[in-house]
Design a protein around this motif. Sequence first.
Motif, mmCIF file in Angstrom:
data_model
loop_
_atom_site.group_PDB
_atom_site.id
_atom_site.type_symbol
_atom_site.label_atom_id
_atom_site.label_comp_id
_atom_site.label_asym_id
_atom_site.label_seq_id
_atom_site.Cartn_x
_atom_site.Cartn_y
_atom_site.Cartn_z
ATOM 1 N N SER A 103 -15.272 10.081 -6.638
ATOM 2 C CA SER A 103 -15.168 8.396 -7.148
ATOM 3 C C SER A 103 -15.754 7.797 -5.868
ATOM 4 C CB SER A 103 -13.714 8.165 -7.118
ATOM 5 O OG SER A 103 -13.797 6.666 -7.160
ATOM 6 N N ALA A 104 -16.420 6.619 -6.113
ATOM 7 C CA ALA A 104 -16.884 5.750 -4.802
ATOM 8 C C ALA A 104 -15.427 5.433 -4.072
ATOM 9 C CB ALA A 104 -17.455 4.525 -5.571
ATOM 10 N N ALA A 105 -14.398 5.412 -4.572
ATOM 11 C CA ALA A 105 -13.278 5.608 -3.730
ATOM 12 C C ALA A 105 -13.125 6.246 -2.540
ATOM 13 C CB ALA A 105 -11.974 5.393 -4.633
ATOM 14 N N GLY A 106 -13.721 7.483 -2.805
ATOM 15 C CA GLY A 106 -13.717 8.820 -1.913
ATOM 16 C C GLY A 106 -14.717 8.330 -0.613
ATOM 17 N N LEU A 107 -15.768 7.569 -0.832
ATOM 18 C CA LEU A 107 -16.497 7.028 0.033
ATOM 19 C C LEU A 107 -16.349 5.800 0.739
ATOM 20 C CD1 LEU A 107 -20.010 8.128 -1.621
ATOM 21 C CD2 LEU A 107 -18.785 9.444 -0.131
ATOM 22 N N LEU A 108 -15.494 4.951 -0.019
ATOM 23 C CA LEU A 108 -15.140 3.617 0.033
ATOM 24 C C LEU A 108 -13.637 3.355 0.085
ATOM 25 C CD1 LEU A 108 -18.240 1.979 -1.941
ATOM 26 C CD2 LEU A 108 -18.047 2.324 0.666
ATOM 27 N N ASN A 109 -13.226 2.653 -0.911
ATOM 28 C CA ASN A 109 -11.808 2.439 -1.194
ATOM 29 C C ASN A 109 -11.509 2.070 -2.592
ATOM 30 O OD1 ASN A 109 -9.002 0.820 -0.599
ATOM 31 N ND2 ASN A 109 -9.132 2.530 1.024
ATOM 32 N N GLN A 110 -10.237 2.433 -3.128
ATOM 33 C CA GLN A 110 -10.044 1.618 -4.003
ATOM 34 C C GLN A 110 -8.865 0.618 -4.026
ATOM 35 O OE1 GLN A 110 -11.058 1.347 -7.634
ATOM 36 N NE2 GLN A 110 -9.581 -0.463 -7.191
ATOM 37 N N ILE A 111 -9.199 -0.752 -3.915
ATOM 38 C CA ILE A 111 -8.107 -1.551 -3.784
ATOM 39 C C ILE A 111 -7.132 -1.499 -4.851
ATOM 40 C CG2 ILE A 111 -7.791 -4.086 -3.314
ATOM 41 C CD1 ILE A 111 -10.844 -4.329 -2.600
ATOM 42 N N ASP A 129 -4.782 0.916 -5.028
ATOM 43 C CA ASP A 129 -4.295 2.401 -5.396
ATOM 44 C C ASP A 129 -4.685 3.175 -4.059
ATOM 45 O OD1 ASP A 129 -3.470 4.663 -6.247
ATOM 46 O OD2 ASP A 129 -4.444 4.431 -8.245
ATOM 47 N N ALA A 130 -3.782 3.009 -3.095
ATOM 48 C CA ALA A 130 -3.903 3.888 -1.847
ATOM 49 C C ALA A 130 -3.741 5.319 -2.116
ATOM 50 C CB ALA A 130 -2.869 3.353 -0.904
ATOM 51 N N ALA A 131 -2.959 5.842 -2.957
ATOM 52 C CA ALA A 131 -2.811 7.199 -3.243
ATOM 53 C C ALA A 131 -4.133 7.774 -3.873
ATOM 54 C CB ALA A 131 -1.395 7.576 -4.249
ATOM 55 N N TYR A 132 -4.267 7.034 -4.733
ATOM 56 C CA TYR A 132 -5.680 7.440 -5.445
ATOM 57 C C TYR A 132 -6.888 7.574 -4.239
ATOM 58 C CZ TYR A 132 -9.945 7.384 -8.735
ATOM 59 O OH TYR A 132 -11.026 7.667 -9.161
ATOM 60 N N SER A 133 -7.135 6.634 -3.561
ATOM 61 C CA SER A 133 -8.154 6.434 -2.631
ATOM 62 C C SER A 133 -8.275 7.707 -1.666
ATOM 63 C CB SER A 133 -8.076 5.124 -2.007
ATOM 64 O OG SER A 133 -8.705 4.019 -2.848
ATOM 65 N N ALA A 134 -6.784 7.889 -1.024
ATOM 66 C CA ALA A 134 -6.635 8.923 -0.113
ATOM 67 C C ALA A 134 -7.037 10.248 -0.911
ATOM 68 C CB ALA A 134 -5.309 8.917 0.480
ATOM 69 N N SER A 135 -6.610 10.505 -1.834
ATOM 70 C CA SER A 135 -6.788 11.542 -2.676
ATOM 71 C C SER A 135 -8.450 12.090 -2.860
ATOM 72 C CB SER A 135 -6.016 12.014 -4.069
ATOM 73 O OG SER A 135 -6.572 11.091 -4.896
ATOM 74 N N LYS A 136 -8.990 10.854 -3.152
ATOM 75 C CA LYS A 136 -10.478 11.087 -3.438
ATOM 76 C C LYS A 136 -11.015 11.078 -2.046
ATOM 77 C CE LYS A 136 -10.581 10.725 -7.854
ATOM 78 N NZ LYS A 136 -11.198 11.910 -8.522
ATOM 79 N N ALA A 179 0.871 -1.320 0.048
ATOM 80 C CA ALA A 179 -0.004 0.002 0.028
ATOM 81 C C ALA A 179 0.854 1.207 -0.106
ATOM 82 C CB ALA A 179 -0.865 -0.104 1.332
ATOM 83 N N GLY A 180 2.122 1.174 0.392
ATOM 84 C CA GLY A 180 2.878 2.331 0.448
ATOM 85 C C GLY A 180 3.872 2.469 -0.659
ATOM 86 N N SER A 181 3.638 1.517 -1.532
ATOM 87 C CA SER A 181 4.794 1.226 -2.680
ATOM 88 C C SER A 181 4.799 2.398 -3.728
ATOM 89 C CB SER A 181 4.706 -0.145 -3.369
ATOM 90 O OG SER A 181 3.470 0.019 -3.942
ATOM 91 N N ALA A 182 3.956 3.056 -4.060
ATOM 92 C CA ALA A 182 3.885 4.140 -4.965
ATOM 93 C C ALA A 182 4.811 5.427 -4.543
ATOM 94 C CB ALA A 182 2.458 4.940 -5.070
ATOM 95 N N SER A 183 5.455 5.868 -5.583
ATOM 96 C CA SER A 183 6.305 6.651 -5.383
ATOM 97 C C SER A 183 5.899 8.018 -4.873
ATOM 98 C CB SER A 183 7.053 7.205 -6.829
ATOM 99 O OG SER A 183 6.309 7.750 -7.620
ATOM 100 N N ASP A 184 6.740 8.945 -4.311
ATOM 101 C CA ASP A 184 6.412 10.123 -3.808
ATOM 102 C C ASP A 184 5.823 11.030 -4.894
ATOM 103 O OD1 ASP A 184 7.306 9.542 -1.326
ATOM 104 O OD2 ASP A 184 9.101 10.840 -1.220
ATOM 105 N N THR A 185 6.527 10.727 -6.046
ATOM 106 C CA THR A 185 5.953 11.527 -7.527
ATOM 107 C C THR A 185 4.296 11.214 -7.606
ATOM 108 O OG1 THR A 185 8.143 11.664 -8.228
ATOM 109 C CG2 THR A 185 6.280 12.063 -9.676
ATOM 110 N N ASP A 186 4.166 9.999 -7.497
ATOM 111 C CA ASP A 186 2.828 9.441 -7.674
ATOM 112 C C ASP A 186 1.880 10.054 -6.574
ATOM 113 O OD1 ASP A 186 3.215 8.507 -10.097
ATOM 114 O OD2 ASP A 186 2.754 6.242 -9.336
ATOM 115 N N TRP A 187 2.128 9.947 -5.596
ATOM 116 C CA TRP A 187 1.371 10.647 -4.309
ATOM 117 C C TRP A 187 1.133 12.126 -4.439
ATOM 118 C CZ3 TRP A 187 -1.333 8.507 -0.289
ATOM 119 C CH2 TRP A 187 -1.466 7.270 -0.024
#
Length: 265
Positions: A133-141, A143-150, A90-98
């Motif tokens: 996104s529904a990920a903003g109400l739930l979670n996108q399995i 893609d932790a960065a996407y979910s957190a931002s949504k 879950a923490g593997s995306a780069s700082d650039t991606d986050w």
Amino acid sequence: MAFAGKTVVVTGGSSGIGAALLRRFAQAGAQTASIDLLPPPDRFSDLFVACDVGTEAALQRAIATIERNLGEIDIFVSNAGVLSSQSGHAGSASDTDWARCWSVNVMAQVYAARLLLPKMIARGSGYFVTVASAAGLLNQIGDAAYSASKHAAVSFAESLAIQHAADGIGVSLVCPQYVATPLIGLSEAQAETARGLLSADEVAICVIEAVQANRFLVLPHPEVHGYAMNRARDHDAWIKGMVSLRQRAVDEFGAARPMDFYKLI
């Protein structure tokens, strides 16, 4: 709200939901402006402005260009969004991606509001649409960065709605689940045969209806309401369910990739 004579701006307007929204707003009589990194293959709007919405100065210049050519902005649709390239834990995306998820999925909305709210408040009218996104109400399995931002995008839209209703500002928050768009590498044709997949135009119709009714929460996939209620009622049980869903994806597809989950719901 009637759209005839209104000026509508859509970010991420060159394809997907953004392009569908521009077509629908134009059909309803609005003049439209598209903001995106690259121009669309076909002309969807009255004006196109190339811009990286995650950079405040660039968005300021884009909005100034639109106001100079089309007049004051009545409706601003924050639709541009990015995924991360998380490839492992879950923490593997780069700082650039986050940072990119944060700047495009969250701060672009803040920048737009920072510039437009004073003008809208002064005239007592204006409207913001956040395509989250529904990920903003739930979670996108997967893609932790996407979910957190949504999740942050949902919260900022709520703040706009709460703080500025008395100023005459309307807000709609759009939380679709899976939509056949280039963002997740899916075509409109696939939406015709996949049960859990909507077309971009189907989402655009939901948005148009919500803005007309001044409705805050827009769920193009109605089942998301039930999922969110389950999460609120028993968070532990919901987490266990999501763990099971992730394992199903791994068992069936070999990995928990965001673009595969529509096949499981």
